[in-house]
Design a protein around this motif. Structure first.
Motif, short mmCIF file in Angstrom:
data_model
loop_
_atom_site.label_atom_id
_atom_site.label_comp_id
_atom_site.label_asym_id
_atom_site.label_seq_id
_atom_site.Cartn_x
_atom_site.Cartn_y
_atom_site.Cartn_z
N LEU A 1 0.86 -1.17 0.00
CA LEU A 1 0.00 0.00 0.00
C LEU A 1 0.90 1.22 0.00
O LEU A 1 1.32 1.70 1.05
CB LEU A 1 -0.92 0.01 1.23
CG LEU A 1 -1.85 1.20 1.35
CD1 LEU A 1 -2.94 1.14 0.29
CD2 LEU A 1 -2.47 1.26 2.73
N ALA B 1 -7.18 -0.90 8.01
CA ALA B 1 -7.09 0.45 7.43
C ALA B 1 -6.76 1.48 8.51
O ALA B 1 -5.95 2.40 8.29
CB ALA B 1 -8.39 0.80 6.72
N ALA C 1 -12.20 1.80 -1.55
CA ALA C 1 -12.67 0.42 -1.42
C ALA C 1 -13.34 0.22 -0.07
O ALA C 1 -14.40 -0.43 0.03
CB ALA C 1 -11.51 -0.55 -1.60
N LEU C 2 -12.76 0.77 1.00
CA LEU C 2 -13.36 0.66 2.32
C LEU C 2 -14.71 1.39 2.35
O LEU C 2 -15.70 0.88 2.89
CB LEU C 2 -12.43 1.23 3.40
CG LEU C 2 -12.93 1.18 4.83
CD1 LEU C 2 -13.30 -0.24 5.26
CD2 LEU C 2 -11.89 1.77 5.78
N PHE D 1 -11.06 -5.49 7.83
CA PHE D 1 -10.65 -4.50 6.84
C PHE D 1 -10.58 -3.13 7.50
O PHE D 1 -9.60 -2.38 7.33
CB PHE D 1 -11.65 -4.52 5.68
CG PHE D 1 -11.34 -3.63 4.50
CD1 PHE D 1 -10.10 -3.01 4.32
CD2 PHE D 1 -12.30 -3.42 3.53
CE1 PHE D 1 -9.84 -2.20 3.22
CE2 PHE D 1 -12.05 -2.61 2.42
CZ PHE D 1 -10.82 -2.00 2.27
N ALA E 1 -7.52 2.35 -1.58
CA ALA E 1 -7.92 1.59 -0.40
C ALA E 1 -9.03 2.32 0.36
O ALA E 1 -9.98 1.68 0.84
CB ALA E 1 -6.71 1.34 0.50
N ASP E 2 -8.91 3.63 0.48
CA ASP E 2 -9.95 4.41 1.16
C ASP E 2 -11.29 4.28 0.44
O ASP E 2 -12.34 4.09 1.07
CB ASP E 2 -9.56 5.89 1.25
CG ASP E 2 -8.43 6.14 2.25
OD1 ASP E 2 -8.15 5.26 3.08
OD2 ASP E 2 -7.83 7.25 2.18
N SER F 1 -1.68 4.19 -3.70
CA SER F 1 -2.77 3.23 -3.45
C SER F 1 -3.64 3.60 -2.26
O SER F 1 -4.68 2.98 -2.05
CB SER F 1 -2.18 1.84 -3.23
OG SER F 1 -1.45 1.43 -4.36
N VAL F 2 -3.26 4.59 -1.48
CA VAL F 2 -4.03 4.95 -0.29
C VAL F 2 -5.45 5.38 -0.68
O VAL F 2 -6.42 4.93 -0.07
CB VAL F 2 -3.31 6.05 0.53
CG1 VAL F 2 -4.21 6.59 1.63
CG2 VAL F 2 -2.03 5.50 1.12
#
Length: 161
Positions: free
Chosen positions: A46, A81, A57-58, A77, A54-55, A50-51
């Motif tokens: 990450l 995170a 996606a969460l 998850f 990922a944010d 990619s942060v």
């Protein structure tokens, strides 16, 4: 402030307090791990780019939990995170501290070597008049002999047409 000269001495108490604080950090973070070089190569990373992914996606997982399979661990998850955010903040602060320690160590090392070379020069001069200093001179000269005896690159033979 630009580096000029260090004139600092940590007391035994200060050093003990720093070591105690570092121990406290290690004890407070008992879950820290050490990846093998192979693990470092193979796991997904990450990075900064990619942060945001990922944010999002969460955010999507929270907004639409019905699309996730029953076995998907949304709570894990979320914990992962949150840990990434917390450790990233700590890493930034620790990196800044480590850089300052490295820079100060380098400056103190420079000053120590400068003094050491000066003493070596005085010992070389004084050893000419005081044979009793010869063992001291020989001991100090060992450092420079190792540098002088390092294998020098061999010249490559030139080929002429």
């Amino acid at each position: 402030m630009p580096y000029a000269n260090l004139s600092v001495k940590l007391t035994d108490r200060q050093l003990a307090e720093i070591q105690e604080a570092l121990t406290t950090i290690r004890v407070t973070l008992p879950f820290l791990i050490a990846l093998t070089p192979e693990e470092r190569k193979t796991i997904l990373k990450l990075g900064d780019k990619s942060v945001a992914f990922a944010d999002k996606a969460l955010e999507a997982a929270r907004a639409h939990p019905e699309i996730l399979p029953a076995g998907f661990a949304l709570a894990e998850f979320e914990k992962d995170a949150a840990l990434v955010q917390q450790l990233s903040q700590l890493k930034s602060e620790l990196s800044s501290l480590l850089e300052a320690v490295d820079d100060t160590l380098m400056a103190a090392g420079n000053e120590t070597m400068t003094h050491s070379v000066t003493v070596y020069s005085y010992v070389k001069t004084a050893a000419r008049r005081s044979p009793g200093l010869r063992p001291t001179l020989d001991g100090l000269a060992e450092r420079w002999k190792r540098l002088a005896t390092r294998e020098k690159p061999k010249p490559t033979p030139s080929t002429t047409p």
